[in-house]
Design a protein around this motif. Structure first.
Motif, mmCIF file in Angstrom:
data_model
loop_
_atom_site.group_PDB
_atom_site.id
_atom_site.type_symbol
_atom_site.label_atom_id
_atom_site.label_comp_id
_atom_site.label_asym_id
_atom_site.label_seq_id
_atom_site.Cartn_x
_atom_site.Cartn_y
_atom_site.Cartn_z
ATOM 1 N N ASN A 158 56.676 59.770 -35.806
ATOM 2 C CA ASN A 158 57.559 60.735 -36.992
ATOM 3 C C ASN A 158 56.789 61.565 -36.728
ATOM 4 O O ASN A 158 57.767 62.941 -37.212
ATOM 5 N N TYR A 159 55.637 61.692 -37.019
ATOM 6 C CA TYR A 159 54.554 63.088 -37.030
ATOM 7 C C TYR A 159 54.638 63.916 -35.329
ATOM 8 O O TYR A 159 55.312 65.398 -36.101
ATOM 9 N N ALA A 160 54.556 63.112 -34.354
ATOM 10 C CA ALA A 160 55.182 63.824 -33.213
ATOM 11 C C ALA A 160 57.110 64.355 -33.469
ATOM 12 O O ALA A 160 56.620 66.210 -33.492
ATOM 13 N N TYR A 161 57.279 64.055 -33.892
ATOM 14 C CA TYR A 161 58.836 64.485 -33.829
ATOM 15 C C TYR A 161 58.593 65.468 -35.138
ATOM 16 O O TYR A 161 59.473 66.529 -35.073
ATOM 17 N N LEU A 192 68.552 66.156 -38.744
ATOM 18 C CA LEU A 192 67.991 66.271 -38.919
ATOM 19 C C LEU A 192 66.784 65.213 -38.943
ATOM 20 O O LEU A 192 66.033 64.041 -38.345
ATOM 21 N N LEU A 193 67.433 63.966 -40.253
ATOM 22 C CA LEU A 193 67.323 63.172 -40.609
ATOM 23 C C LEU A 193 67.840 61.258 -39.685
ATOM 24 O O LEU A 193 66.448 60.876 -39.281
ATOM 25 N N GLU A 244 53.478 62.370 -48.938
ATOM 26 C CA GLU A 244 54.809 63.519 -49.355
ATOM 27 C C GLU A 244 55.791 63.145 -48.597
ATOM 28 O O GLU A 244 57.045 62.958 -48.646
ATOM 29 N N VAL A 245 56.005 62.580 -46.948
ATOM 30 C CA VAL A 245 57.847 62.195 -46.392
ATOM 31 C C VAL A 245 57.237 61.286 -45.856
ATOM 32 O O VAL A 245 58.333 60.375 -45.476
ATOM 33 N N TYR A 246 56.275 60.627 -45.098
ATOM 34 C CA TYR A 246 56.670 59.005 -44.105
ATOM 35 C C TYR A 246 56.584 57.917 -45.768
ATOM 36 O O TYR A 246 57.094 57.117 -45.249
ATOM 37 N N LEU A 247 55.456 58.207 -46.774
ATOM 38 C CA LEU A 247 55.303 57.220 -47.391
ATOM 39 C C LEU A 247 56.777 57.350 -47.943
ATOM 40 O O LEU A 247 57.210 55.710 -48.410
ATOM 41 N N PRO A 248 58.031 57.740 -48.722
ATOM 42 C CA PRO A 248 58.911 57.359 -49.345
ATOM 43 C C PRO A 248 59.626 56.639 -48.457
ATOM 44 O O PRO A 248 60.798 56.210 -49.250
ATOM 45 N N ASN A 253 60.305 71.617 -37.157
ATOM 46 C CA ASN A 253 59.186 72.896 -37.156
ATOM 47 C C ASN A 253 58.820 72.036 -38.420
ATOM 48 O O ASN A 253 58.247 73.773 -39.380
ATOM 49 N N GLY A 254 58.407 71.036 -38.901
ATOM 50 C CA GLY A 254 57.050 71.092 -39.875
ATOM 51 C C GLY A 254 56.203 72.023 -40.437
ATOM 52 O O GLY A 254 55.312 71.954 -39.133
ATOM 53 N N ASP A 255 55.811 72.480 -41.794
ATOM 54 C CA ASP A 255 54.383 72.907 -41.400
ATOM 55 C C ASP A 255 53.727 72.313 -42.462
ATOM 56 O O ASP A 255 52.528 72.977 -43.059
#
Length: 228
Positions: free
Chosen positions: A58-61, A9-10, A79-83, A68-70
């Motif tokens: 990245n949010y679109a992906y 996924l990464l 919590e995901v993008y900023l780190p 299938n992110g919730d």
């Protein structure tokens, strides 16, 4: 997530960052071609544009069936993008600095200053053209003789006289090992040396005629005539 799942996924996040950055670079080149300059404000704008593009891409992906992110957009950002952005920023900023840093000897013109930079990291001399007296080669180095607050100074730079000549064409070569600033020419000492400021510099036969022609062409100055 298990390691193998993360490994699948990464990587697309990295390709998305790269694609968005290249799109921002296209915008950067268009801006630079139009205004023919660059400063910290435009640099911050391009980096900010990269951040915005990568966030939405990245949010679109993240919302595709592959991930299938919730998380909602806000939670994803915090919590995901900023780190990820912290790591990405280090790579981006250091990478841009490394690519755009001066290579070898360069002269960066400002309204009043030159910046002479040699091959070594600490070989930097920022100086006004009128403060340069003469530059002499010393094996793999050049010795820059200049004035600072009316006092004579010297600095060694690891570079060649030819590179200096190419970058500062207003200096005059009077010897295979010496360049002089014509603004500091004082007088001939004898047939083979000339006084530059308070420094006596040799003049070789091959450069004497061109030097004399230059001196004769300067208006409103007393003639320089070599002593016999």
């Amino acid at each position: 997530l298990p390691f193998m799942i993360r490994l699948q996924l990464l990587p697309p996040y990295g390709f998305i960052f790269l694609g968005c950055y290249m799109a921002a670079v296209v915008g950067q080149n268009l801006i630079h071609d139009r205004i023919a300059e660059w400063h910290i404000g435009w640099e911050a704008f391009i980096i900010g544009l990269t951040y915005v593009l990568t966030l939405f891409a990245n949010y679109a992906y993240y919302k595709t069936p592959l991930v299938n992110g919730d998380y909602g957009f806000g939670k994803f950002t915090l919590e995901v993008y900023l780190p990820i952005l912290v790591i990405f920023s280090i790579v981006l900023i250091l990478g841009r600095w490394y690519i755009s840093r001066p290579q070898g000897i360069e002269v960066a013109m400002t309204p009043t200053k030159l910046m002479l930079k040699g091959d070594n990291k600490d070989d930097i001399l920022q100086i006004a053209m009128e403060d340069i007296v003469c530059i002499s080669s010393a094996q793999n180095y050049v010795e820059v003789n200049y004035r600072h607050q009316s006092l004579p100074q010297k600095k060694l730079l690891r570079t060649t006289l030819k590179k200096i000549m190419d970058q500062v064409p207003s200096l005059i070569q009077v010897h295979r090992s010496h360049l002089v600033n014509p603004a500091h020419l004082t007088r001939w000492n004898d047939a083979n040396t000339i006084l530059v400021g308070t420094r006596s510099v040799p003049v070789s036969k091959g450069f004497k005629k061109a030097l004399q022609e230059h001196l004769d062409s300067v208006p409103n100055t007393d003639p320089f005539v070599p002593k016999a």
